[in-house]
Scaffold this motif. Structure first.
Motif, PDB file in Angstrom:
ATOM      1  N   LEU A 277       4.795   3.674 -12.083  1.00 52.04           N
ATOM      2  CA  LEU A 277       4.957   4.162 -11.015  1.00 52.04           C
ATOM      3  C   LEU A 277       3.730   3.972 -10.003  1.00 52.04           C
TER       4      LEU A 277
ATOM      5  N   PHE B 213       3.934   0.838  -7.927  1.00 55.57           N
ATOM      6  CA  PHE B 213       4.670   0.548  -6.571  1.00 55.57           C
ATOM      7  C   PHE B 213       4.005   1.483  -5.534  1.00 55.57           C
ATOM      8  N   ALA B 214       3.362   2.825  -6.044  1.00 55.21           N
ATOM      9  CA  ALA B 214       2.633   3.485  -5.081  1.00 55.21           C
ATOM     10  C   ALA B 214       1.425   2.761  -4.397  1.00 55.21           C
TER      11      ALA B 214
ATOM     12  N   CYS C 270       7.611   7.568  -4.563  1.00 50.21           N
ATOM     13  CA  CYS C 270       7.067   7.577  -5.901  1.00 50.21           C
ATOM     14  C   CYS C 270       6.209   8.712  -6.357  1.00 50.21           C
TER      15      CYS C 270
END
Lengths: 601, 101, 490, 123
Positions: C121, C124-125, C151
């Protein structure tokens, strides 16, 4: 390039502190040696610099904000050299003393590491050539003092005292920072040399008097915190929780004098603001008499000396406020000698009497500890202003200045001198003469040479320190009196004789306190007042709201403070209720208020 | 009557306020979450109207993105709310308040 | 392989960049790759994904040294801007991502076995935040901020068997969605009045119509959305609860990266579409700054939990940052960047220590840290460095951050704000020192010494952060010049 | 002087009327007619309701529905793309490539949910 050697004074203690902290901590003897060596070499460099008339080294570019670049430079004029001699000299002696005093302490490495850190930061304060650097080192001094006061952190009182000292100092430093920023916005420079030239060519005189007063008083705030002047004096007596050598070095001879040194350093600014001068003189006089009164009723030997230090610091501030920084620095120097001597003497007593600090449980130590006895006597006499000892000359200089400029403050100073002789005689008579009144005192014996040698050296300095025309000459400051009016000199001798005699007669053979003033014994209830409205540190929010109240409303509503504290707590508790819907409501309300406010204009 | 831009904007503002009122007044997390989607919808209405009357397609592009993002948000949000419900056997906001001042 | 290497480590040449070697594209690619790896690997082995993720962050951080500086260019029709400001923030995000993933690796004991999305995660953040730092129109801005937010929701609620984590997730979700609604409505209004979503076109059209109350409304609503991400009062309500309840690495991520993303978004808005509306924005920013300083510092005073204290502390630091931004001058922007760097390092350090200790102390209450200095002196000192830097004690970097901000705000003549900020900075000492006091001066309640060490790698991370905190403070001038050269393309 | 506050006065008055009106209406209207148990049932005339009014569904329905919406919603990007595709593709294949990339990323998501067993009804 011999000028470069000045950097050694900063670099050596820093190296020592870093190496002790990072590598040498497990090796206690080595840490001690490294720290001791760095202190003595620094002292040697300072001595060399003093005699060789070496100039300042080149400065290094440090940082720039908003088009203004700071240089990392050293100032090495007479004032700095004298102060540096005091700091490194007394520091070196106290390092030596500590090797004896702390020999059995398990945290010895930590102690010496912190001591080196202190030497580094204190030398930094002395050598800084601009206000920004001074501020940084100023804070560092605060940090190392915090670490050393709280050295025996197992004692709750020690950690409380350390916190108190740090926080009270920060309050002073806040004013200090405002002062620095004001100076910067008024004059566009923080460098002492440049500021001095601005003062000479009249650019400082051109700024509005009110703003200049704000600037100077802001800077003075820093000195009030560091030099423990009323009303920020509360931390110094508590700071006696630290080991005795620390009290001698930091809380008697050097750090607390940093405020005075700093005022002398920026005296060219201070003298241009008459309002600030009178405030400074007033605070100094008030501190002097106030602390002397309290000192007459304390039972703990270190507390008596602490209040005495407060009182003498008040004297020095008074001298600066009366327009004579030279007299202030002169007294600072001699005071550093005899007060360090007295504290180390006290340390020797405490060490010998198995950590007994109450003077009523001592007594009769004179016969058992001859060296301590004699040197302590010299220190006492010097502090009382006995003619021909160092304290006499420096105190006289201040008295004469006061006599010539402000009669009211002259009487205050004279009264302080009388009280000084009285309480020092009391301390001396009670602890050294008569019969032993406690187990510790009964089994006392003389301390080892590492502790007595510094006592002897400091005693010699206390005797001859007043003749050091080299010192006063090197200062290059104005304001040392050239006349000697009989009223001042005679008065000073008279109060010495009177005070000592009174003290001797009252306390000769005494087994307990003869005179009791409750209000003096409890230090004018200052701590209690602070306790009620401020330093109930466990409930920090009460303290903060308390400060706000003291500052904004004026400190009259003691009850209001408690109310405010609980209300703030309650408000937060209601608003931060844990329910997300309530948060959403406050959020939306915030948006609404913001929209209303922005669109309504 | 030909609807003007103002009509759409008033509708949008009404929907936004209804959504906000729902967020502040309803007690169930699910309903609160539906109200939040309503607030997003209000923006969508206004954006589409602005696009139409400003003769610019940018607004409609943003509408697509808002729809997509809202869907993703709902998926994650409902997952969290369902997990919370399984754990606490409630979705009432005033009973989910262990973390507070 | 050779071509991959040359693409990754962009040469410092003036030849035009291509969209496919923008860092975010690579970051998303890494994220997807890790996801594929996670689902296609034969055996469940948590360590491999975490290690791969950390390793990839390290590689990307090193690769970031090769980014072309001194180059201002745009991509995707102006939706993406590449310049010094973006580079500075992208590096901060990478540092935060690296440290956070490292801390997450430490959390394996806490019931996330077999759920390796935790380590993916952040990619993506971080990519979302990278886009935020380069944002050139409101569509990109909205989508990337939402990607970051979604996210974050997942990460906050990731310990789904932990009641606090889930509750924090729900709270973050509701308040986050509420702020999104306001943000979108603000964007809508600006689109309606300005006729475009591109920053440069909006700046032109808003310059003529800045007396329009609708414009003011749009600006305020967008700033509300930013204020939420920044955790600025009065939009901070989620912060203490979420920081307290979320997994510790995630709290760190929110405190550092999410806040930095909000800062860069705000800066982009202020130098872009909101530039003609500066006086109005300044009013809003000053109000937010003042409120955050007061609420953050006063709120933290009576807290008993370190993570919660850090929540309030992050509100107060948001106040300092906003104060610096509202000064509006070039030195002020520099000061904000320096402050943010100092804040990032110190906060990561503090959360790193909490994260490393929390399973040994049994919680993050202050009293659970009692006596840490006796049993684990090294860790206690690291924590102290972090705390003192946050409190602004010289010579640590936090001090110079505050100093620079005070100085630049003072220069703009906003004396009252300096007084307020100075006062709250003094107040902040109480709670930062309280933690230090608990570690050094209090006896452990149950007489139990905190034992068992941290792994070498984790210690290395903490020490590096601490050294950086000190080093950035020792050479403030050099750091500042480096940031200046980077941001203003010299 | 007074005129400046006139708007505020009107606002206050309107707020009071609305708030008071709503309260009054519920009191007045709510009292019309006698109340009985039958009146409070959902259907005043008809069958008695049986069981809980909101029966509980298995969470699997919700999961599948949610996943469906997530993928379904991406269609909104396909429509405008399809409208302009024929014109744009003559100029360059970028329009094809970008949609292909988008679908590829979606496909990764689909594989992910499949592998994680989210579509396995019997689980």
């Amino acid at each position: 390039m011999p000028e470069k050697y000045w950097w050694l004074i900063l670099v050596l203690p820093l190296l020592s502190a870093a190496s002790v902290a990072l590598v040498l901590r497990p090796f206690r003897a080595v840490s001690m040696g490294v720290s001791l060596l760095s202190a003595w070499v620094s002292f040697a460099v300072a001595l060399w610099g003093f005699w060789s008339q070496a100039g300042s080294p080149e400065s290094v570019r440090w940082m720039s904000v908003g088009g203004l670049s700071f240089q990392f430079g050293l100032v090495t004029d007479g004032l700095a050299k004298v102060m540096l001699l005091v700091v490194t000299g007394v520091g070196a002696l106290i390092h030596l003393f500590s090797t004896g005093y702390m020999s059995e302490d398990p945290g010895k490495s930590r102690f010496f590491g912190c001591l080196s850190l202190f030497m580094f930061s204190m030398s930094g304060v002395v050598l800084s050539d601009n206000l920004a650097m001074t501020f940084v080192f100023w804070e560092l001094v605060g940090v190392s003092s915090y670490l050393l006061i709280g050295f025996w952190f197992e004692k709750p009182s020690a950690s409380a005292a350390a916190n108190k000292a740090f926080i009270v100092n920060r309050i002073g430093d806040f004013g200090f920072m405002i002062g620095i920023l004001t100076v910067w916005s008024l004059l566009g420079s923080l460098n002492y040399t440049q500021l001095q030239s601005f003062a000479n060519d009249g650019r400082v005189a051109a700024v509005p008097a009110g703003l200049l007063t704000v600037a100077v008083l802001g800077l003075f705030c820093g000195a009030v915190g560091k030099s423990a002047q009323v009303p920020l004096h509360v931390w110094l007596p508590d700071a006696m929780e630290g080991p005795t050598p620390v009290s001698a070095l930091i809380h008697a001879a050097t750090m607390v004098a940093a405020g005075i040194y700093f005022l002398c350093r920026v005296f060219f600014l201070v003298e241009l603001s008459p309002v600030a001068l009178s405030v400074i003189a007033g605070i100094g006089g008030l501190t002097a008499i106030f602390a002397a009164l309290i000192a007459t009723q304390q039972d703990d030997i270190k507390r008596v000396l602490a209040y005495s230090t407060l009182s003498q610091l008040g004297y020095m501030v008074l001298a600066v406020g009366l327009g004579s920084p030279a007299a202030g620095m002169f007294h600072l120097t001699t005071h550093a000698f005899f007060k360090a001597l007295l504290f180390l003497g006290a340390g020797s007593l405490i060490h010998a009497a198995h950590h007994e600090q109450n003077i009523w449980k001592m007594g009769g130590l004179g016969k058992k500890m001859p060296v301590t006895f004699v040197t302590f006597a010299i220190g006492t006499l010097a502090l009382c202003g006995c003619p021909f000892l160092s304290g006499f000359y420096s105190k006289d200089a201040i008295l004469i200045v006061a006599y010539e400029t402000n009669r009211t403050l002259f009487w205050v100073a004279l009264g302080t001198a009388l009280l000084t002789s009285f309480y020092m005689t009391r301390l001396f008579v009670v602890s050294f003469l008569g019969e032993p009144r406690g187990d510790g005192a009964a089994h006392a014996h003389e301390s080892p040479w590492a502790m007595t040698l510094p006592l002897v050296v400091l005693a010699l300095l206390s005797i001859v320190g007043g003749y050091g025309s080299a010192i006063t000459g090197a200062l290059g400051l104005q304001g040392l009196p050239h006349t000697h009016p009989m009223a001042a000199v005679g008065g000073s001798v008279a109060v010495f004789v009177l005070g000592s005699l009174a003290g001797f007669l009252v306390y000769r053979g005494a087994k307990e306190e003869k005179i009791t003033f409750k209000i003096l014994k409890s230090k004018f209830y200052v701590d209690e007042i602070y306790e009620v409205c401020v330093v109930r540190a466990s409930d920090a929010i009460a303290a903060v709201v308390g400060w706000m109240d003291t500052w904004i409303i004026g400190g009259v509503m003691v009850r209001g403070v408690a109310l405010c504290a609980s209300v703030t707590g309650q408000v937060f508790r209601i608003m931060q209720a844990g329910n997300v819907q309530v948060y959403a409501f406050w959020f939306a309300l915030g948006v609404a208020v913001m929209l209303y406010w922005m669109m309504g204009r | 009557m030909i609807p003007t831009l103002d009509h759409y904007l008033v509708l949008s503002a009404l929907v936004f306020c209804i959504g906000l009122a729902g967020v502040v007044m309803r007690r169930s997390l699910i309903v609160i979450y539906m109200s939040l989607e309503l607030m997003l919808t209000a923006s969508i209405i206004a954006l589409a109207a602005f696009s139409r009357f400003n003769q610019s397609l940018d607004g409609q592009v943003l509408v697509f993105f808002i729809i997509t993002v809202a869907a993703a948000e709902v998926a994650v949000g409902l997952a969290i709310i369902v997990a919370l419900f399984r754990q606490r056997k409630t979705s009432h906001t005033d009973e989910i308040a262990w973390l507070k001042f | 392989m050779n071509t991959v290497a040359t693409t990754l480590f962009l040469q410092k040449s003036q030849e035009p960049m291509q969209w496919w070697n923008l860092p975010e594209v690579w970051w998303i690619f890494v994220g997807i790759l890790l996801l594929l790896l996670e689902m296609l690997r034969p055996r469940r082995n948590s360590a491999s994904i975490a290690k791969a993720s950390i390793f990839a962050f390290a590689v990307m951080l090193i690769a970031s040294l090769g980014w072309p500086t001194g180059l201002e260019t745009t991509f995707f029709g102006g939706a993406y801007q590449w310049d010094g400001l973006a580079i500075f923030f992208k590096r901060i995000f990478l540092i935060a991502g690296l440290a956070t993933t490292w801390m997450m690796r430490k959390c394996e004991a806490q019931g996330i076995q077999g759920r390796d999305e935790f380590y993916i995660l952040p990619w993506f953040a971080v990519a979302a935040m990278g886009f935020v730092s380069s944002v050139g129109d409101f569509v990109t801005g909205f989508v990337s901020i939402e990607l970051l937010t979604v996210c974050s929701y997942i990460m906050v609620a990731f310990y789904r068997s932990d009641r606090f984590s889930l509750e924090a997730g729900a709270k973050y979700l509701v308040i986050g969605a509420l702020s999104t609604a306001f943000l979108v409505f603000g964007i809508t209004i600006l689109f309606g009045t300005g006729g475009s979503l591109r920053f440069d076109q909006l700046a032109n059209s808003l310059a003529s119509g800045h007396q329009d109350p609708a414009v003011t409304m749009g600006v305020v609503l967008v700033l509300v959305g930013v204020g939420f991400k920044l955790a600025a009062a009065p939009f901070h309500w989620w912060a203490p609860d979420v920081y307290h309840g979320a997994p510790t690495p995630v709290s760190a991520f929110l405190a550092v990266a999410s806040k930095a993303a909000a800062v860069v978004f705000l800066l982009r808005l202020l130098i872009g579409p909101f530039a003609p509306l500066w006086t109005q924005c300044q009013q809003v920013l000053l109000a937010l700054a003042g409120a955050s300083l007061l609420v953050g510092n006063l709120g933290a005073l009576s807290q008993r939990d370190v993570k919660r204290v850090m929540g309030y502390s992050s509100v107060s630091h948001a106040g300092f940052i906003l104060l610096g931004i509202s000064a509006g001058s070039q030195p002020a922007m520099l000061s904000v960047c320096y402050y943010l760097l100092a804040y990032t390092l110190a906060t990561l350090l503090v959360f790193g220590v909490i994260c490393g200790m929390i399973d040994k102390t049994g919680g993050s209450l202050m009293r659970q840290f009692n006596g840490l200095a006796q049993s684990r002196p090294g860790v206690a000192w690291l924590m102290t460095i972090g705390m003192l830097s946050l409190a602004g004690i010289p010579p640590l970097s936090g001090f110079f951050g505050k100093w620079f901000i005070f100085a630049s705000v003072w220069q703009e003549g906003m004396y009252v704000m300096v007084f307020l900020a100075g006062f709250t900075a003094v107040a902040s000492l109480f709670y930062y020192l309280a933690i230090v006091r608990h570690m050094f001066f209090e006896k452990p309640a149950d007489g139990r010494a905190i034992s068992s060490g941290l792994s070498f790698g984790y210690q290395l991370l903490l020490v590096v952060l601490a050294v950086a905190t000190v080093a950035v403070g020792l050479v403030p001038g050099a750091v500042q010049r480096a940031i200046y050269a980077l941001i203003f393309n010299l | 002087m007074m005129q400046e506050y006139f708007a505020a006065l009107v606002q206050v008055a309107a707020a009071a009327v609305v708030a008071g009106g709503a309260l009054a209406a519920s009191v007045i209207l709510g009292k019309i007619g006698a109340r009985s148990k039958a009146k409070d049932t959902p259907y005043e005339c008809g069958l008695n309701p049986e069981g809980n009014s909101n029966p509980r569904f298995s969470v699997k329905f919700y999961l599948i529905a949610m996943l469906f919406i997530l993928f379904d919603i991406e269609i909104v990007f396909l429509y405008p793309w399809a409208v302009v595709y024929a014109d744009m593709v003559k100029e360059s294949w970028v329009i094809f490539g970008s949609m292909a990339l988008f679908q590829l990323i979606l496909a990764v998501g689909f594989v992910y949910e499949f592998k994680k067993g989210a579509l396995d009804w019997s689980r």
